[in-house]
Design an enzyme around this catalytic site. Sequence first.
Site, PDB file in Angstrom:
ATOM      1  N   ILE A 153       0.851  -1.190   0.000  1.00 12.38           N
ATOM      2  CA  ILE A 153       0.000   0.000   0.000  1.00 12.38           C
ATOM      3  C   ILE A 153       0.883   1.234   0.000  1.00 12.38           C
ATOM      4  O   ILE A 153       1.719   1.412   0.897  1.00 12.38           O
ATOM      5  CB  ILE A 153      -0.933   0.047   1.228  1.00 12.38           C
ATOM      6  CG1 ILE A 153      -1.677  -1.278   1.410  1.00 12.38           C
ATOM      7  CG2 ILE A 153      -1.906   1.208   1.112  1.00 12.38           C
ATOM      8  CD1 ILE A 153      -2.542  -1.319   2.671  1.00 12.38           C
ATOM      9  N   THR A 154       0.703   2.106  -0.974  1.00 17.60           N
ATOM     10  CA  THR A 154       1.438   3.370  -0.967  1.00 17.60           C
ATOM     11  C   THR A 154       0.685   4.374  -0.089  1.00 17.60           C
ATOM     12  O   THR A 154      -0.539   4.375  -0.031  1.00 17.60           O
ATOM     13  CB  THR A 154       1.606   3.946  -2.381  1.00 17.60           C
ATOM     14  OG1 THR A 154       0.331   4.330  -2.924  1.00 17.60           O
ATOM     15  CG2 THR A 154       2.240   2.914  -3.317  1.00 17.60           C
ATOM     16  N   GLY A 155       1.447   5.206   0.618  1.00 21.04           N
ATOM     17  CA  GLY A 155       0.831   6.204   1.490  1.00 21.04           C
ATOM     18  C   GLY A 155       0.024   5.576   2.608  1.00 21.04           C
ATOM     19  O   GLY A 155      -1.104   5.979   2.875  1.00 21.04           O
ATOM     20  N   ASN A 201       0.756   5.296   5.953  1.00 21.54           N
ATOM     21  CA  ASN A 201       0.981   5.647   7.358  1.00 21.54           C
ATOM     22  C   ASN A 201      -0.044   6.627   7.915  1.00 21.54           C
ATOM     23  O   ASN A 201       0.052   7.058   9.060  1.00 21.54           O
ATOM     24  CB  ASN A 201       2.407   6.183   7.567  1.00 21.54           C
ATOM     25  CG  ASN A 201       2.724   7.395   6.709  1.00 21.54           C
ATOM     26  OD1 ASN A 201       1.824   8.103   6.262  1.00 21.54           O
ATOM     27  ND2 ASN A 201       4.007   7.633   6.472  1.00 21.54           N
ATOM     28  N   GLY A 223      -4.453   8.262   7.170  1.00 19.23           N
ATOM     29  CA  GLY A 223      -5.654   8.321   6.355  1.00 19.23           C
ATOM     30  C   GLY A 223      -6.188   6.970   5.931  1.00 19.23           C
ATOM     31  O   GLY A 223      -6.102   5.971   6.650  1.00 19.23           O
ATOM     32  N   GLY A 249       5.653  -7.954 -12.912  1.00 19.61           N
ATOM     33  CA  GLY A 249       6.014  -9.362 -13.014  1.00 19.61           C
ATOM     34  C   GLY A 249       5.774 -10.112 -11.722  1.00 19.61           C
ATOM     35  O   GLY A 249       5.280 -11.250 -11.729  1.00 19.61           O
ATOM     36  N   TYR A 269      -4.924  18.960 -10.300  1.00 18.69           N
ATOM     37  CA  TYR A 269      -5.235  17.770  -9.494  1.00 18.69           C
ATOM     38  C   TYR A 269      -6.178  16.850 -10.256  1.00 18.69           C
ATOM     39  O   TYR A 269      -5.975  15.637 -10.313  1.00 18.69           O
ATOM     40  CB  TYR A 269      -5.862  18.181  -8.159  1.00 18.69           C
ATOM     41  CG  TYR A 269      -6.389  17.019  -7.357  1.00 18.69           C
ATOM     42  CD1 TYR A 269      -5.524  16.061  -6.833  1.00 18.69           C
ATOM     43  CD2 TYR A 269      -7.758  16.868  -7.112  1.00 18.69           C
ATOM     44  CE1 TYR A 269      -6.000  14.991  -6.095  1.00 18.69           C
ATOM     45  CE2 TYR A 269      -8.244  15.799  -6.380  1.00 18.69           C
ATOM     46  CZ  TYR A 269      -7.358  14.863  -5.874  1.00 18.69           C
ATOM     47  OH  TYR A 269      -7.840  13.794  -5.149  1.00 18.69           O
TER      48      TYR A 269
END
Length: 315
Positions: free
Chosen positions: A26-28, A30, A32, A144, A185
């Site tokens: 999972i990115t981001g 830490n 929300g 991959g 955005y």
Amino acid sequence: MADTQFGPDGWTPGRLGSLAGKTYLITGANAGAGFQASRILLSKGAKVVMLNRSTGKSIAAIDELKEEFGAAADVSFVRMDLAELASVREAAAQVLRTVPQVDALICNAAIAQVPKQKLTKDGFESQLGTNHYGHFLLCGMLFGRIEDSKGRIVVVASLGYKMGIRTIQFDDMNWDKNYRANSAYSQSKLAQMMFAFELQDRVKAADKNVEVYVCHPGSSATSLIKTSGSLASRTLFGLMSLSPLVQSAEKGAYPEVMCATENGLEQRALYGPTGRMEWVGPVGKGTLEPYACDKSVLARLWLRSENETGFSWCL
């Protein structure tokens, strides 16, 4: 629009069984919705690897999760700054060395409503560079491993994709001539969606065993606007957070967890809240605007993204 696929309450983590033996990146993660997604997945026995920019915040997040789920909770992090392609390459290489299985890569991290034009280290408009190009490269480098795991890629978009010009401004992708925070955005989130839909087509054509889904968190009480938005944006969202038009970060995580785990979902779809304005409410299949699937733009953006990142996908 109402979606009764999962009943009147929509999809909830109550549908999850054991996820023991599964690994989720999972990115981001830490704070929300990403942090809440980590909580949900860990609560079902999964392994979670966070890809975060801040070492300090990541350590604090892991400490909090281990306090809740016990010292044996399998959660770790790899430092990665999506705004720097070199950092993305280093992080992807570390993942390939240390994470033998990827059941889903959840592209959750983002910045939003940057008030004045900023460029990344690589020379991209900051929102496009972070939200789209960083994830484009990360997914390509890890594809991959994801395919070997018969895994998934989950792109966390935003209803903000409808706030701008509803296409890609190819002649000025950095918005040098007419920068506006919302428009830039919006383009970055539309680009993420278009990347996912083009990837679906390419995966199908190459007969690869990877599923690709697009979702959004609705209007959720996360730190996204507080992290990068202007004072006006932060003030407005703060007031909105007191209304029924904003839900918790935990509920904002439901769509991405669903797309990472639930079977039988449509790929050419946008999943998220289905209640008022699709900002809040039961999670299910929402409204997908046709221009987000414009094939000519999808293909052109893919080639532009390969050129800008210096990475050619092998499918």
